[in-house]
Design a protein around this motif. Structure first.
Motif, PDB file in Angstrom:
ATOM      1  N   PHE A  93     -94.463 -15.580-101.413  1.00  0.00           N
ATOM      2  CA  PHE A  93     -93.757 -15.072-100.236  1.00  0.00           C
ATOM      3  C   PHE A  93     -93.593 -13.561-100.283  1.00  0.00           C
ATOM      4  N   HIS A  94     -94.236 -12.932-101.258  1.00  0.00           N
ATOM      5  CA  HIS A  94     -94.178 -11.473-101.359  1.00  0.00           C
ATOM      6  C   HIS A  94     -95.182 -10.905-100.365  1.00  0.00           C
ATOM      7  N   GLU A  95     -94.718 -10.099 -99.448  1.00  0.00           N
ATOM      8  CA  GLU A  95     -95.581  -9.659 -98.335  1.00  0.00           C
ATOM      9  C   GLU A  95     -96.799  -8.856 -98.755  1.00  0.00           C
ATOM     10  N   HIS A  96     -96.772  -8.210 -99.919  1.00  0.00           N
ATOM     11  CA  HIS A  96     -97.916  -7.386-100.332  1.00  0.00           C
ATOM     12  C   HIS A  96     -98.810  -8.050-101.371  1.00  0.00           C
ATOM     13  N   CYS A  97     -98.451  -9.260-101.786  1.00  0.00           N
ATOM     14  CA  CYS A  97     -99.224  -9.905-102.849  1.00  0.00           C
ATOM     15  C   CYS A  97     -99.350 -11.396-102.539  1.00  0.00           C
ATOM     16  N   THR A  98    -100.295 -11.734-101.671  1.00  0.00           N
ATOM     17  CA  THR A  98    -100.414 -13.111-101.196  1.00  0.00           C
ATOM     18  C   THR A  98    -101.779 -13.749-101.434  1.00  0.00           C
ATOM     19  N   HIS A  99    -102.730 -12.987-101.966  1.00  0.00           N
ATOM     20  CA  HIS A  99    -104.080 -13.502-102.189  1.00  0.00           C
ATOM     21  C   HIS A  99    -104.168 -14.081-103.594  1.00  0.00           C
ATOM     22  N   LEU A 100    -104.444 -15.385-103.693  1.00  0.00           N
ATOM     23  CA  LEU A 100    -104.531 -16.037-104.991  1.00  0.00           C
ATOM     24  C   LEU A 100    -105.745 -15.525-105.746  1.00  0.00           C
ATOM     25  N   GLY A 101    -105.536 -15.153-107.010  1.00  0.00           N
ATOM     26  CA  GLY A 101    -106.622 -14.646-107.835  1.00  0.00           C
ATOM     27  C   GLY A 101    -107.705 -15.694-108.044  1.00  0.00           C
ATOM     28  N   ASP A 102    -108.906 -15.238-108.315  1.00  0.00           N
ATOM     29  CA  ASP A 102    -110.041 -16.139-108.543  1.00  0.00           C
ATOM     30  C   ASP A 102    -109.802 -17.010-109.770  1.00  0.00           C
ATOM     31  N   SER A 160     -91.260 -28.545-124.391  1.00  0.00           N
ATOM     32  CA  SER A 160     -91.796 -28.132-123.100  1.00  0.00           C
ATOM     33  C   SER A 160     -93.258 -27.712-123.221  1.00  0.00           C
ATOM     34  N   HIS A 161     -93.904 -27.664-122.082  1.00  0.00           N
ATOM     35  CA  HIS A 161     -95.294 -27.223-121.989  1.00  0.00           C
ATOM     36  C   HIS A 161     -95.325 -25.947-121.152  1.00  0.00           C
ATOM     37  N   ALA A 162     -95.922 -24.902-121.694  1.00  0.00           N
ATOM     38  CA  ALA A 162     -96.052 -23.638-120.965  1.00  0.00           C
ATOM     39  C   ALA A 162     -97.418 -23.586-120.304  1.00  0.00           C
ATOM     40  N   VAL A 163     -97.423 -23.341-119.009  1.00  0.00           N
ATOM     41  CA  VAL A 163     -98.660 -23.219-118.234  1.00  0.00           C
ATOM     42  C   VAL A 163     -99.010 -21.732-118.150  1.00  0.00           C
ATOM     43  N   ARG A 164    -100.278 -21.411-118.268  1.00  0.00           N
ATOM     44  CA  ARG A 164    -100.691 -20.008-118.163  1.00  0.00           C
ATOM     45  C   ARG A 164    -100.250 -19.447-116.818  1.00  0.00           C
ATOM     46  N   PRO A 165    -100.044 -18.144-116.726  1.00  0.00           N
ATOM     47  CA  PRO A 165     -99.544 -17.556-115.472  1.00  0.00           C
ATOM     48  C   PRO A 165    -100.509 -17.742-114.301  1.00  0.00           C
ATOM     49  N   PHE A 166     -99.924 -17.936-113.138  1.00  0.00           N
ATOM     50  CA  PHE A 166    -100.695 -17.919-111.900  1.00  0.00           C
ATOM     51  C   PHE A 166    -100.630 -16.498-111.359  1.00  0.00           C
ATOM     52  N   VAL A 167    -101.766 -16.020-110.856  1.00  0.00           N
ATOM     53  CA  VAL A 167    -101.876 -14.619-110.465  1.00  0.00           C
ATOM     54  C   VAL A 167    -102.221 -14.488-108.988  1.00  0.00           C
ATOM     55  N   TYR A 168    -101.436 -13.681-108.301  1.00  0.00           N
ATOM     56  CA  TYR A 168    -101.732 -13.299-106.929  1.00  0.00           C
ATOM     57  C   TYR A 168    -102.127 -11.830-106.934  1.00  0.00           C
ATOM     58  N   ARG A 169    -102.899 -11.442-105.915  1.00  0.00           N
ATOM     59  CA  ARG A 169    -103.359 -10.053-105.784  1.00  0.00           C
ATOM     60  C   ARG A 169    -103.085  -9.568-104.371  1.00  0.00           C
ATOM     61  N   PRO A 170    -102.939  -8.264-104.216  1.00  0.00           N
ATOM     62  CA  PRO A 170    -102.771  -7.733-102.855  1.00  0.00           C
ATOM     63  C   PRO A 170    -104.100  -7.794-102.101  1.00  0.00           C
ATOM     64  N   LEU A 171    -104.017  -7.855-100.775  1.00  0.00           N
ATOM     65  CA  LEU A 171    -105.244  -7.838 -99.974  1.00  0.00           C
ATOM     66  C   LEU A 171    -105.939  -6.489-100.081  1.00  0.00           C
ATOM     67  N   ALA A 172    -105.147  -5.417-100.163  1.00  0.00           N
ATOM     68  CA  ALA A 172    -105.699  -4.072-100.318  1.00  0.00           C
ATOM     69  C   ALA A 172    -105.197  -3.504-101.640  1.00  0.00           C
ATOM     70  N   ILE A 173    -106.136  -3.101-102.495  1.00  0.00           N
ATOM     71  CA  ILE A 173    -105.760  -2.555-103.795  1.00  0.00           C
ATOM     72  C   ILE A 173    -105.333  -1.098-103.610  1.00  0.00           C
ATOM     73  N   PRO A 174    -104.199  -0.712-104.190  1.00  0.00           N
ATOM     74  CA  PRO A 174    -103.712   0.678-104.031  1.00  0.00           C
ATOM     75  C   PRO A 174    -104.703   1.689-104.584  1.00  0.00           C
ATOM     76  N   ILE A 175    -104.684   2.864-104.029  1.00  0.00           N
ATOM     77  CA  ILE A 175    -105.617   3.941-104.422  1.00  0.00           C
ATOM     78  C   ILE A 175    -105.439   4.326-105.888  1.00  0.00           C
ATOM     79  N   TYR A 176    -104.200   4.313-106.392  1.00  0.00           N
ATOM     80  CA  TYR A 176    -103.970   4.729-107.772  1.00  0.00           C
ATOM     81  C   TYR A 176    -104.619   3.784-108.785  1.00  0.00           C
ATOM     82  N   CYS A 177    -105.101   2.625-108.352  1.00  0.00           N
ATOM     83  CA  CYS A 177    -105.761   1.680-109.252  1.00  0.00           C
ATOM     84  C   CYS A 177    -107.239   2.005-109.431  1.00  0.00           C
ATOM     85  N   ILE A 178    -107.799   2.720-108.515  1.00  0.00           N
ATOM     86  CA  ILE A 178    -109.255   2.966-108.531  1.00  0.00           C
ATOM     87  C   ILE A 178    -109.628   4.088-109.460  1.00  0.00           C
TER      88      ILE A 178
END
Length: 143
Positions: A100-109, A125-143
């Protein structure tokens, strides 16, 4: 009638002491936003509060149980159950439903779900590996 009542009163303490051995299990994991979509956790990444996760489990007796969980402020979801030992979880599937985070809604591959056998003894308990979401547009500072 009095005889039946006496029999019931006599047997009641024995019936109350007969117990089915209880079993408790827990499944937990984390949901994160991979801001730079680089597949690694860095200082720019953050956890996702309120992300929805579904957990489907099949018990040893063949019953199918479906759970719904939401992440807390630390991005962690938890599903827990106490049941008779004979009905304990056998195998489960955890899968992300939505962010429900408006900037991170695309499920990672490759993050559509995780299947696993649940063979822990009661209280573990059983720990499940993290699920990862990505933004639709990657910020410029990442490139």
């Amino acid at each position: 009638m009095k005889e039946k009542l006496l029999i019931v009163l006599f047997l009641l303490p024995f019936l109350l002491t007969v117990r089915v051995k209880a079993w408790t299990g827990e499944i937990h994991g984390r949901v994160v936003c991979d801001v730079c979509a680089d597949g690694s956790v860095g200082p720019e990444d953050h956890v996702l509060e309120g992300a929805e996760v579904a957990v489907l489990c099949i018990t040893k007796s063949g019953e199918v149980l479906n759970y719904q969980a939401f992440t807390n402020s630390r991005g962690i979801y938890t599903v827990a159950e106490t049941m008779p030992e004979s009905d304990r979880w056998d195998a489960c599937l955890a899968r992300p439903i939505s962010s429900f985070h408006e900037h991170c809604t695309h499920l990672g591959d490759g993050f559509s779900g995780v299947k696993f056998s649940y063979n822990h003894v009661s209280g573990y308990s059983h720990a499940v590996r993290p699920f990862v979401y990505r933004p639709l547009a990657i910020p410029i500072y990442c490139i």
